[in-house]
Design an enzyme around this catalytic site. Structure first.
Site, short mmCIF file in Angstrom:
data_model
loop_
_atom_site.label_atom_id
_atom_site.label_comp_id
_atom_site.label_asym_id
_atom_site.label_seq_id
_atom_site.Cartn_x
_atom_site.Cartn_y
_atom_site.Cartn_z
N HIS A 166 0.60 -0.84 -0.41
CA HIS A 166 -0.06 -0.09 -0.05
C HIS A 166 0.61 0.78 -0.10
O HIS A 166 2.41 1.87 0.85
CB HIS A 166 -1.43 -0.19 1.38
CG HIS A 166 -1.85 -1.30 1.25
ND1 HIS A 166 -3.11 -1.47 1.89
CD2 HIS A 166 -2.38 -1.98 0.11
CE1 HIS A 166 -3.48 -2.24 2.07
NE2 HIS A 166 -3.77 -3.25 0.54
N CYS A 207 -6.14 2.07 5.20
CA CYS A 207 -7.03 1.13 5.30
C CYS A 207 -6.79 0.31 6.67
O CYS A 207 -5.98 1.08 7.61
CB CYS A 207 -6.93 -0.02 4.62
SG CYS A 207 -4.92 -1.12 5.08
N GLU A 230 -7.02 21.51 28.08
CA GLU A 230 -7.91 22.77 28.43
C GLU A 230 -6.92 23.64 27.38
O GLU A 230 -8.06 24.91 26.71
CB GLU A 230 -7.09 23.39 30.13
CG GLU A 230 -7.76 21.97 30.52
CD GLU A 230 -6.82 21.33 31.50
OE1 GLU A 230 -6.95 21.21 33.01
OE2 GLU A 230 -5.94 20.93 31.05
N CYS A 263 -3.07 26.08 33.64
CA CYS A 263 -4.87 26.83 32.90
C CYS A 263 -5.68 27.23 33.51
O CYS A 263 -6.76 27.42 32.78
CB CYS A 263 -4.55 24.52 32.92
SG CYS A 263 -3.91 23.24 32.09
#
Length: 382
Positions: A66, A97, A255, A289
């Site tokens: 492939h 695939c 976050e 955060c």
């Protein structure tokens, strides 16, 4: 093995491109997969083009034939230095695939210095469960998967086709096909989380070990005549982005990755929105955060934020301060109960029809965590 398959070509002929990259959702009689690639080296804020080319893979043969595997064999055969960061972009006639996805996920795990973007003309067997799940796995492994739009077809035409000076001309139903494939891919990737990933990381036992990763499921609603209307196109799943010290990248929490995503949502400042997070850990203090979320809410007064956390960081006074900071910024912070866990399972997990199965102690842990959070938000915690 045919050396033409293993080694890249510079370009393809016009008829080859039109025949193989047509974005008709269901297309028969194509025995080859075509892959146009660009490899760039990251240097600070800029990217230096390192190589481009085209691979042709045989669809119905073993995976090593492939196009995706031909590229990996070629790329790894160059023995490129691990201290350099590479940005790989593929334009492919079909999405990979399941066998190729497994190899790609392994490759990305072993090469943290590589990022991969895959833009596909068509979705391969998108109605089959295993192929849909493979796309989820590919995205979860860190690859960015998209559908080729007009600009990308035109870009491929200019850079990977012997076009003889002619412009790219889209075919009949080009826009309609793109809209369908784009919508289908978004629907597939909405259910991104593997069931085992969810149950492992959202387990709300405060004493669980080895849960250092933060997972965040999000949805966005718009206020319409007093009713919150869910925006299906603005739902998804994020997790922490791994650090790569070789490239000077120290990682990014889920976050902050959501805040990075907000501009692409194009939220109208004249409208009122409600963002809901279902998160495995409450936002931290040490990575900033909580502070970044507070700044976002202060700058975007048209956005409301609800946070439902499976567990909370509260072992350090600074982490308690982070929760209080979010409260003071207007965020609604709560502990996930059975209802939220079940909702996340039904909405964000590739569950294949299986109902949510609570783990031992879920309700007891939820009640205990709710008490701890309530004490913190009332400034009663130590």
């Amino acid at each position: 093995m045919n050396p033409q398959i293993r080694n890249p070509m510079e370009r393809m002929y016009r008829d080859t491109f039109y025949d193989n990259f047509e974005n008709e959702p269901i297309l028969y009689g194509r025995s080859y997969t075509w892959l146009c690639y660009e490899v760039k080296i990251k240097r600070g804020r800029s990217n230096l083009l390192w190589d481009t080319g085209v691979f042709r893979g045989q669809v119905y043969f073993k995976p090593q034939y492939h196009a995706e595997m031909c590229f990996l064999s070629w790329f790894c055969g160059n023995q490129l230095p691990a201290y350099k960061c590479f940005q790989i972009t593929w334009f492919v006639s079909w999405t990979p695939c399941p066998d190729c996805v497994a190899k790609l996920a392994e490759f990305l795990s072993e090469h943290p210095n590589v990022t991969l973007t895959i833009s596909a003309a068509r979705l391969y067997y998108y109605w089959e469960r295993d192929y849909r799940r493979a796309l989820c796995r590919l995205s979860q492994a860190g690859a960015r998967v998209t559908i080729m739009d007009y600009e990308e077809f035109a870009y491929c035409w200019e850079n990977f086709v012997y076009n003889e000076g002619q412009q790219f001309m889209p075919w009949y139903k080009f826009d309609e096909n793109y809209a369908f494939l784009h919508r289908t891919l978004k629907e597939i990737l909405r259910y991104l989380m593997d069931p085992d990933t969810f149950t492992f990381n959202f387990n709300n036992d405060p004493l669980v070990l080895r849960r250092r990763q933060t997972y965040l499921c999000y949805e966005v609603e718009r206020l319409d005549n007093g009713t919150w209307v869910l925006m299906d196109q603005h739902m998804g799943f994020l997790c922490n982005e791994a650090k790569n010290l070789l490239c000077g990248f120290y990682g990014r929490h889920a976050e902050l990755r959501f805040l990075d995503l907000v501009p692409s949502l194009q939220l109208d400042p004249a409208q009122i929105y409600r963002v809901t997070w279902f998160i495995s850990w409450s936002p931290c203090f040490s990575w900033g955060c909580a502070g970044e979320v507070r700044a976002f809410l202060q700058e975007n007064t048209h956005v409301r934020l609800r946070i439902f956390a499976a567990r909370i960081y509260d072992y350090d006074p600074l982490y308690k301060e982070a929760l209080q900071m979010l409260r003071d910024a207007g965020a609604q912070v709560s502990i996930m109960t059975y209802d939220e866990f079940e909702y996340c399972w039904d909405t964000f997990v590739y569950r294949q029809g299986c109902p949510f199965q609570p783990w031992d102690g879920l309700e007891e842990h939820s009640q205990a965590l709710s008490g701890r959070l309530r004490a913190i938000l009332q400034n009663q915690g130590n």
